[in-house]
Design a protein around this motif. Structure first.
Motif, mmCIF file in Angstrom:
data_model
loop_
_atom_site.group_PDB
_atom_site.id
_atom_site.type_symbol
_atom_site.label_atom_id
_atom_site.label_comp_id
_atom_site.label_asym_id
_atom_site.label_seq_id
_atom_site.Cartn_x
_atom_site.Cartn_y
_atom_site.Cartn_z
ATOM 1 N N VAL A 89 8.891 32.305 6.993
ATOM 2 C CA VAL A 89 9.930 31.409 6.483
ATOM 3 C C VAL A 89 9.327 30.103 5.971
ATOM 4 O O VAL A 89 10.068 29.206 5.574
ATOM 5 N N ALA A 90 8.016 29.995 5.991
ATOM 6 C CA ALA A 90 7.337 28.858 5.384
ATOM 7 C C ALA A 90 6.704 29.317 4.077
ATOM 8 O O ALA A 90 6.381 30.500 3.905
ATOM 9 N N VAL A 91 6.551 28.383 3.157
ATOM 10 C CA VAL A 91 5.893 28.699 1.895
ATOM 11 C C VAL A 91 4.409 28.861 2.186
ATOM 12 O O VAL A 91 3.706 27.887 2.455
ATOM 13 N N SER A 92 3.927 30.097 2.172
ATOM 14 C CA SER A 92 2.561 30.390 2.583
ATOM 15 C C SER A 92 1.655 30.538 1.370
ATOM 16 O O SER A 92 2.089 30.486 0.212
ATOM 17 N N GLY A 93 0.383 30.780 1.668
ATOM 18 C CA GLY A 93 -0.582 30.971 0.594
ATOM 19 C C GLY A 93 -0.296 32.193 -0.246
ATOM 20 O O GLY A 93 -0.556 32.198 -1.461
ATOM 21 N N LEU A 94 0.247 33.251 0.382
ATOM 22 C CA LEU A 94 0.568 34.450 -0.379
ATOM 23 C C LEU A 94 1.647 34.168 -1.420
ATOM 24 O O LEU A 94 1.581 34.655 -2.555
ATOM 25 N N HIS A 95 2.625 33.353 -1.054
ATOM 26 C CA HIS A 95 3.681 33.003 -2.007
ATOM 27 C C HIS A 95 3.114 32.170 -3.159
ATOM 28 O O HIS A 95 3.483 32.381 -4.325
ATOM 29 N N VAL A 96 2.239 31.231 -2.838
ATOM 30 C CA VAL A 96 1.599 30.446 -3.894
ATOM 31 C C VAL A 96 0.780 31.355 -4.803
ATOM 32 O O VAL A 96 0.779 31.211 -6.031
ATOM 33 N N GLY A 97 0.075 32.322 -4.200
ATOM 34 C CA GLY A 97 -0.711 33.260 -4.995
ATOM 35 C C GLY A 97 0.145 34.112 -5.919
ATOM 36 O O GLY A 97 -0.248 34.399 -7.054
ATOM 37 N N LEU A 98 1.325 34.520 -5.441
ATOM 38 C CA LEU A 98 2.219 35.308 -6.295
ATOM 39 C C LEU A 98 2.669 34.493 -7.502
ATOM 40 O O LEU A 98 2.694 34.989 -8.630
ATOM 41 N N VAL A 99 3.053 33.240 -7.269
ATOM 42 C CA VAL A 99 3.477 32.386 -8.372
ATOM 43 C C VAL A 99 2.329 32.165 -9.348
ATOM 44 O O VAL A 99 2.495 32.259 -10.578
ATOM 45 N N ALA A 100 1.140 31.863 -8.819
ATOM 46 C CA ALA A 100 -0.011 31.624 -9.688
ATOM 47 C C ALA A 100 -0.379 32.878 -10.466
ATOM 48 O O ALA A 100 -0.689 32.813 -11.669
ATOM 49 N N GLY A 101 -0.361 34.030 -9.803
ATOM 50 C CA GLY A 101 -0.692 35.273 -10.492
ATOM 51 C C GLY A 101 0.283 35.593 -11.606
ATOM 52 O O GLY A 101 -0.119 36.006 -12.703
#
Length: 853
Positions: free
Chosen positions: A267-279
């Motif tokens: 439920v926190a904005v994690s590194g995987l979520h940032v990676g999905l947006v960046a990808g």
């Protein structure tokens, strides 16, 4: 960098554990030593081990210097003591997102001007730049709290106090949390003089604050859109948390579900979520660029598409991290992406460990207090485990292992020999495609499973140390929840953020439905009572052994005695703090603000006396008592005592009864009090307090001294349950809120009142602790439990002086935090949290003459 960054972080961590900050002269000397170590590491080549040692030493000193200097700068602004709890008129701007609170709102005000007169010798520059305020309608009946937005400028009349929080063994440190955010005073808006908006929202300008205010307004707009689309929906808070990183709207039911299954990190904005947006940004930007033409020439010929994709990824990640509130996991992912992009521009391919080291250095330089946050250790620990596990797996593959799949694939491609039967018809295209894809799919699933197991195992010591809990079904729950949230829920949430109305409503509803389906699956996994293992926070040797066992077990296959690595982790689950000896007892008087709570322990039994006050939407049981007890390894209460029918004594009782195994409720409550039914529903025996009741645990005697008649119908304070705990050498007296008439009645009945340790009656009110009572008890130690700058002005100076004349050593929960006494024969060990575990951000005491004991 692999050496420098961890050592730098260790140096910053040492500052956050320090009781005081070094002087400016010492900082200068350490800086000089750091420079000398760096030069020596650069030019020393006598032994191979010397340069790394010198570099690590220099990094350690650099991290310590940097964190100490930043701390000195932040502590240089302080609220003058003369302005505490007095009306002060301020002008400033709302910073960040205002948070809903009981009957109002909480927000941070960036102070621009102080209109009230400051005390002599106090410069305006030293006034806190940020203050955290609550604005509620409770201070004036019928008042309306206005809707606040980030960037608004207001002129307010406020009452402030210095940062202060409850200080308990193993508890959350509110003062450290405030310091990290640069908040140097807290308070509330007064409604006696209505605050007036000066000019509303100012237009953005070139300043950093205006840029952050604009981002916060965008975040607030997204939150309002979600609230409008999902009004009163049970999981709307989770959707908001995944969209903008604000977790204040998540319900208690969702938090409990995620905690019991070890999925609360989702439920926190994690590194995987940032990676999905960046990808996604890299694919979109690079794809469009490849198809672009300018002046008759293809755009990739002017600038390579991969580089443009990297720039798009970095910009999208920066925007998403800002939108998510700059959490530590998101910052870590952004800096790792920045290092990878910079290396790509330079034509290099850095190792994962080097990328992680650069990100670690960037996070600690930007925020030296990040090392004290749980998210810091969990985020970097998870990525380090992934890198370690994948590297170990890659090293473990031998050439023979690599040849086997290739040989098997080649053999499968050969036609069948006539000697082994008739040739089979060629497989269809779909079957051939499946055969080609299956090895890659199986390898991918196997790798994902290994990574998930590695992360789960690696974070077990951190979870046990930080939270005192280990979700046993965490690997299974995460195996389902991580791909579900990352590849279904998060894209739906982000689609709702970027799409215009009414398409955003469809995306947010889809995300909410997906979360609801996941919640049902997690409820099944969280249902068993054994799903969550409560463990005590380990000591340093136990934690070190567990970390060594994790590293040994996740290392390259073939290490000697690798199968015995779990034995090093076993003490982590079995560790319990040493109990008192036979015939001895230990009492911890918790810091619960304006209320009471005391834990009494013998060798094999536990008794909790009172449960503190309600605290807005929660209570002291949930926020303070249960977490503190769990960290200390206490999961079962043999007896819960509720002294009387006032909410500052029973405020957390419902939480304690529902979240901890309780065998007996002993209380002085009216028959209609709902707590009786709550205790019965949980399987606890219920008993009313009555003078003469007694029992014996492990050589320690417990005796109820008051009330004489539980049906007397007196005021609640007069019915307080008074308990005396005694062994051969020492005595503890828990006096509740009795007052002068009850003290006189016990004296007339010749009740034995002498005690080594006394919990002061009624928080030190002047209506109690009469001269005769104090002389009869003759305590060596007296503890006053009350809130910081409480409105009742407890303890009364005359009462404090009365105990001082008797020769008692006084302790106060607002000054000393939690206080622990433990008997060892004739010796009595005393530990006060703020004295023995002091940190540099804690206020110096005594503050005034009336505080001195």
């Amino acid at each position: 960098m692999r050496i420098f960054a961890p050592a730098f972080a260790v140096g910053a961590c040492a500052v956050q554990r320090a009781a005081s900050l070094p002087s400016s002269a010492l900082l200068a000397a350490l800086t000089l030593a750091c420079v000398l170590f760096l030069l020596a590491s650069r030019y020393s080549r006598a032994w191979r081990c010397v340069p790394p040692f010198l570099l690590a030493s220099a990094a350690l000193l650099a991290g310590y210097d940097w964190a100490a200097w930043r701390a000195q700068m932040r502590l240089s602004t302080v609220l003058p003591e003369a302005l505490e709890q007095r009306d002060v008129r301020l002008s400033g701007r709302v910073e960040g997102l205002p948070e809903p609170a009981d009957d109002g709102v909480r927000f941070v005000l960036r102070v621009e001007a102080v209109h009230s007169a400051l005390p002599a010798g106090v410069a305006a520059a030293r006034f806190p730049a940020r203050v955290r305020l609550s604005w509620t309608s409770a201070y004036r009946r019928g008042s309306v709290v206005p809707a606040l937005e980030a960037g608004q400028r207001w002129t307010l009349t406020v009452r402030l106090k210095r940062p202060h929080g409850n200080a308990n063994f193993g508890g959350f440190d509110t003062e450290a949390w405030l310091l990290r955010r640069g908040i140097r005073a807290t308070g509330h808006v007064r409604t006696g003089q209505p605050a007036v908006a000066a000019d509303g929202i100012s237009p953005p300008d070139a300043t950093l604050f205006a840029a952050r205010a604009w981002i916060d307004r965008v975040r607030g707009g997204i939150a309002r859109r979600i609230d409008a689309v999902l009004p009163q929906r049970p999981h709307a808070g989770v959707v908001t948390a995944l969209a903008i990183g604000y977790q204040g709207g998540i319900t208690r039911a969702d938090w409990l579900r995620f905690s019991r299954t070890g999925t609360n990190h989702l439920v926190a904005v994690s590194g995987l979520h940032v990676g999905l947006v960046a990808g996604f940004a890299a694919l979109l930007g690079g794809g469009l660029w490849r198809r672009g033409v300018w002046r008759g020439r293809a755009l990739p010929l002017r600038w390579p598409a991969p580089r443009l994709g990297a720039v798009c990824a970095l910009l999208a990640a920066a925007w998403f991290v800002a939108l998510a509130g700059f959490g530590v996991p998101a910052q870590r992912a952004f800096w790792m992406l920045a290092v990878v992009c910079a290396a790509a521009f330079a034509g290099r391919a850095p190792a994962p460990s080097r990328v992680l080291a650069w990100a670690l250095l960037a996070v600690v330089v930007a925020d030296p207090w990040a090392v004290s946050a749980a998210g810091f250790w969990l985020s970097f620990g998870a990525v380090a485990a992934i890198a370690f596990a994948t590297t170990s797996t890659a090293r473990a593959v031998t050439p023979h292992d690599a040849a086997v799949p290739a040989a098997a694939t080649a053999a499968a491609a050969l036609p069948a020999s006539p000697r082994h039967g008739p040739a089979r018809s060629p497989a269809g295209p779909a079957r051939r495609a499946w055969r080609r894809a299956w090895p890659h799919l199986a390898a991918g699933l196997g790798g994902a499973a290994r990574v998930q197991i590695a992360v789960t195992v690696a974070l077990v010591p951190a979870g046990a140390s930080l939270f005192g809990q280990v979700p046993l079904l965490g690997p299974l729950a995460n195996a389902v929840a991580i791909p579900w949230v990352s590849f279904l829920v998060v894209p739906a949430v982000l689609a709702g953020v970027v799409l215009p109305a009414p398409c955003d409503a469809l995306a947010f509803h889809a995300a909410h439905t997906l979360i609801a389906w996941l919640g049902r699956a997690l409820d099944v996994l969280a249902a068993p009572g054994w799903a969550m293992l409560n463990v005590a926070a380990p000591d340093v040797p136990t934690l070190a052994a567990a970390l060594l066992g994790v590293a040994w077990g996740l290392g390259p296959r073939g290490l000697p005695l690798q199968r015995l690595a779990p034995l090093l982790c076993a003490p982590l689950f079995l560790y319990r703090p040493a109990p008192p000896g036979s015939g001895e007892f230990r009492v911890t008087l918790l810091d619960v603000g304006q209320g009471m709570a005391a834990l009494v322990e013998t060798r094999g039994h536990r008794m909790l006396y009172d449960t503190g006050p309600p605290m807005g939407r929660t209570d002291a049981g949930e926020r303070l008592i249960v977490p503190s007890l769990r960290v200390q390894g206490v999961t079962t209460l043999d007896t819960l005592v509720v002294s009387h029918d006032h909410d500052d004594h029973y405020g957390g009782a419902r939480t304690v009864l529902t979240q901890m195994t309780t065998r007996q409720l002993l209380a002085s409550l009216p028959p209609a009090q709902p707590l009786w039914m709550t205790a019965r529903d949980g399987g606890a025996r219920v008993t009313r307090c009555r003078r003469g009741a007694s029992w014996r645990w492990d050589g320690v005697t417990f005796e109820v001294l008051w009330p004489a008649d539980p049906d007397a119908g007196a005021a609640p304070n007069g019915m307080s349950c008074v308990i005396r705990v005694a062994n051969a050498r020492h005595t503890l007296l828990l006096a509740g809120d009795i007052e002068a008439p009850q003290e006189a009645a016990m004296l007339r009945a010749a009740t034995p009142l002498d005690a080594t340790i006394l919990l002061a009656p009624h928080h030190g009110s002047r209506t109690s602790s009469t001269d005769a009572f104090v002389a009869a008890v003759a305590p060596a130690h007296v503890v006053f439990q009350m809130g910081y700058l409480n409105r009742y002005r407890h303890p009364h100076p005359q009462v404090v002086a009365r105990y001082a004349r008797q020769g008692a050593q006084s302790y106060r929960s607002d000054r000393d935090g939690a206080v622990r006494f433990e008997t060892h024969g004739a010796r009595l060990d005393v530990m006060a949290y703020r004295r023995n575990l002091r940190r540099y951000w804690m206020a110096a005491w005594p503050r005034t003459a009336s505080d001195a004991s």
